[in-house]
Design a protein around this motif. Sequence first.
Motif, PDB file in Angstrom:
ATOM      1  N   ASN A 496       0.840  -1.211   0.000  1.00  0.00           N
ATOM      2  CA  ASN A 496       0.000   0.000   0.000  1.00  0.00           C
ATOM      3  C   ASN A 496       0.870   1.254   0.000  1.00  0.00           C
ATOM      4  OD1 ASN A 496      -2.943  -1.141   0.673  1.00  0.00           O
ATOM      5  ND2 ASN A 496      -1.473  -2.229   1.964  1.00  0.00           N
ATOM      6  N   LYS A 497       1.885   1.262  -0.863  1.00  0.00           N
ATOM      7  CA  LYS A 497       2.828   2.378  -0.888  1.00  0.00           C
ATOM      8  C   LYS A 497       2.161   3.704  -1.215  1.00  0.00           C
ATOM      9  CE  LYS A 497       7.229   0.120  -2.013  1.00  0.00           C
ATOM     10  NZ  LYS A 497       8.303  -0.004  -3.034  1.00  0.00           N
ATOM     11  N   GLU A 498       1.226   3.680  -2.132  1.00  0.00           N
ATOM     12  CA  GLU A 498       0.650   4.920  -2.635  1.00  0.00           C
ATOM     13  C   GLU A 498      -0.500   5.432  -1.772  1.00  0.00           C
ATOM     14  OE1 GLU A 498       2.032   6.530  -5.124  1.00  0.00           O
ATOM     15  OE2 GLU A 498       3.512   4.923  -5.318  1.00  0.00           O
ATOM     16  N   ASP A 499      -1.275   4.531  -1.214  1.00  0.00           N
ATOM     17  CA  ASP A 499      -2.507   4.935  -0.532  1.00  0.00           C
ATOM     18  C   ASP A 499      -2.467   4.608   0.956  1.00  0.00           C
ATOM     19  OD1 ASP A 499      -3.586   5.719  -3.019  1.00  0.00           O
ATOM     20  OD2 ASP A 499      -4.220   3.650  -3.423  1.00  0.00           O
ATOM     21  N   ASN A 773      -8.705   8.400  -2.183  1.00  0.00           N
ATOM     22  CA  ASN A 773      -7.445   7.883  -1.664  1.00  0.00           C
ATOM     23  C   ASN A 773      -6.486   9.028  -1.352  1.00  0.00           C
ATOM     24  OD1 ASN A 773      -7.641   4.935  -1.727  1.00  0.00           O
ATOM     25  ND2 ASN A 773      -7.911   5.212  -3.936  1.00  0.00           N
ATOM     26  N   ASP A 775      -2.537  10.164  -0.151  1.00  0.00           N
ATOM     27  CA  ASP A 775      -1.125   9.819   0.040  1.00  0.00           C
ATOM     28  C   ASP A 775      -0.681  10.536   1.309  1.00  0.00           C
ATOM     29  OD1 ASP A 775       1.504   9.094  -0.175  1.00  0.00           O
ATOM     30  OD2 ASP A 775       1.989  10.597  -1.697  1.00  0.00           O
ATOM     31  N   SER A 777       2.072  11.377   4.333  1.00  0.00           N
ATOM     32  CA  SER A 777       3.492  11.420   4.655  1.00  0.00           C
ATOM     33  C   SER A 777       3.694  12.367   5.824  1.00  0.00           C
ATOM     34  CB  SER A 777       4.308  11.899   3.448  1.00  0.00           C
ATOM     35  OG  SER A 777       5.676  11.995   3.775  1.00  0.00           O
ATOM     36  N   ALA A 781      -1.123  15.120   4.187  1.00  0.00           N
ATOM     37  CA  ALA A 781      -1.848  14.172   3.333  1.00  0.00           C
ATOM     38  C   ALA A 781      -2.320  14.928   2.095  1.00  0.00           C
ATOM     39  CB  ALA A 781      -3.032  13.577   4.082  1.00  0.00           C
ATOM     40  N   ALA A 783      -4.448  14.497  -1.935  1.00  0.00           N
ATOM     41  CA  ALA A 783      -5.305  13.660  -2.782  1.00  0.00           C
ATOM     42  C   ALA A 783      -5.780  14.471  -3.976  1.00  0.00           C
ATOM     43  CB  ALA A 783      -6.500  13.153  -1.982  1.00  0.00           C
TER      44      ALA A 783
END
Length: 869
Positions: A496-499, A773, A775, A777, A781, A783
């Motif tokens: 689930n790297k992207e989401d 979804n 992302d 970090s 976040a 989207a």
Amino acid sequence: MTLTKLKKSFKNEGKYGLAAFFIPFFIMLFVYLSIGIFWGSDRSVLASDAFSQFSNFHASFNNVLHGDQSIFYTWNASLGLNYWSLISYYLGGIFTPLVFFFNNQHIPDALYLLTLLKIGSAGLAFWYYGKNTYKLSQWSIVTLSVSYSLMSFITAHSELIMWLDIFMYLPLVILGINQVMDKGKSILLFVSYLLLFVSNFYFGFMIGVFSVVYFFARLATNPKQYKKSILPYFVSALLAGISSMIMILPAVLDLKTNGETLTEMARLKTEATSFWDIIIKNMIGVFDTTKYGSIPFIYVGILPLIFCIFYFVTKKIKLTNKIAYGSMFILLIASFYLEPLNLFWHGFHAPNMFLFRFSFLFSFLVVMLAGYGWEKFTKEDGGYLVGICLILPVLFLLAKLTSPKTAYDFATPTHLLMTILFVLLYLTAIIFYQLKKLPGKRLAILLLLLVSGEAFLNTSYMLNGILDDWNYASRSLYSEPYPNYKKLVDTANKANKEDFYRLESLAPISSNDSFSYGYSGISMFSSIRNRHSSKFLNDLGYRSRGTSLNIRYQNNTLFMDSLLGVKHNISDQRVNKYGFTSVAKAGKYQLYENEDAMPLGVLTEPTLYRTKFPKNDNLGAQTALINQLSNFDDTYYSFVKPTIAETKNTKIINKPNNHVLFKEIKPNIAKSITYDIFVPAGNQAYLSLFPGDFSQIESSSATVLSQGTSYKSQINITGQYYNLGYFEKDTTLRFTLELYGTKDIDLVDPPVVLMDTNKYQSAMNEINKQGVNFDVSGRKAKATVETPEDKVLMTTIPYDKGWTVKVDGKKVPTKDFKKAFLTFSVPKGKHEVTMSFLPPGLLIGVLLFISGIGIFSVYYIFVLNKKRK
């Protein structure tokens, strides 16, 4: 100071400072060793909250230091949490960064080392205070340092590692006040106050209040001389307080805005306290409990107690001084017995176990005045010290013999005899000194040896008390699952790297596993929490009652898995849930994936805010939320009464209002009830267990055995829906309920809840069409959102005023949904959404931090120049 002078100073005094550090360090080390705790031992220092909270929180700070998590916000705490606020209470000490050098699997060793370092540092700090305060031999100051650093309050609460930092600062704060009043020097006071408040605002409040009282008490001893220090003291204290706002202001705002409340005063006298408490708790090795119903831990050693009493009876000390400092004792003792004062010291927030958290101030006052008393002690003291040593055993005997048998049953004859023995040993040493049979230097060494032996004994009793009260957890409970758990978490992260996604465990190690392993979950046990979001989750079936100290993932429905984005489960058994499939395995654990998990956000109509939720009906609340997000108007749950097929060791009594009492026939054996139920095809089945009275089931647990799985949980802590499995075909199911912990338990007659998976799938398909979804970090976040009409974007991020949301770079207002979730409006079209979190008050706190230090620096230079002129 030149290098030569520094070397000379260390040569003359350094050995005493090292002794003040290492004597308590090694006493604690050897007492730990006596109960099987050492570096790498199977038994760890993780007792009580240390296992579930402090180990995981320190592991999470390790993640921060290695760049795996933001220092301002964590996604790994019950949907999301203000991490800066968590640091201010749990992780603010100067030793915490040492976890950087440990793998999270070895956090028990890190906490072991930190405990020893903090206790040693408390001894070193008191020695530094003592050598700048008392006219005593260096070994005598070391003796007082050992007593201080191993007081009962410290050792009896030694598992509460975030408390231990403050004992290093307390003597330095008091020394700082002395220096302001005697020498006009304020830098030590400013630095000590600042480090104290930054390390732990909670205990900083207590020491702050105590130090102000101390300042006025000392002012009263010589008002003519000390009145000139009023302004320098309050300027230094105020500027230190302003500078500490970098931690305190965000923490206070977080507590205030996220549902924290003050405790109402329900009584005048504190619970469980009695007349002889002060005498009994000054005996060696007396440990009652650190749970409910305890009395204050005030023991700091027999020798300091003797010299403290001597301070008040000798004629060599002014009456004014005795009244001033005696008033401090009166205030503290009154606070032990009067609930309003007791609550005041705790910031008007009643503690949850570990009571009388300010009682260490009594111990400090005893050892502080003991130093002043010891100063005045000579060979010709008029027999006062001998008299004290003869009266004390009488008081201890009176307290034990005249109190009711059950009042102090934790203070045994052994404790009494040990205490009297040490009084007599000190008396013997004093008599030999007064008879000139023992030189002063040898007396100092002898007293240090006696005090160290006494401290060893008392510490042993305190740690064994913790062992009996809480038990020191086995290292294997924490560390053994780590490699396999971590492997599965890493597998989920890679997938689930992207989401953004959430993960939860059906085989939890503790209630805060997500902090250590670095996944976003639902369960949490913490004094720093978002009570609004936890309360809403409680309404939706996740158990989080009362003040929401706890919230648990276990025993809720598939809908709540999917709505909160729980995409993965880790379990050591088969996960028999619709839509969950096994995708990886490590050791005895498997990773399951939920194909219907909703992303972090979902687009919905503005009618979201008008959604009505039924009271005391979590399935009804789930249904209302599902229908709102899916635009359906459907019913998903039905109830069926199972048939009892067999019982073991159980008598079943029907009660009014559809309640049933399950009574055990033989003690200490599980109450077992086997049921039969017909489950139609396409249903997920749950057994609903809801207690009639939560206060009567604190130790009750339930195990449900169904289709080869066996899940156990505590009834009052986890949710009420115990999974029986998913049934693709019509099935007649036989399952067993086992109840433990209490002789009888009152439950609402347990129904089986059936969830129609076809309707569930249709609803989740519709909801996920509108899913957004993100992302994620660090504290941010982002989207991409595309909608044909104006919508509301509801996230499952706990609502917090620290969030800033921008749509196409322009800030938009946020709004809470049920005070729990962060939402905002999105206009039609395609947009870039960015969200960032900064703890409310942090920027002002940084400004105040810089301003406070800057103003103090200017003030200090001004005062320095004035003195030079």
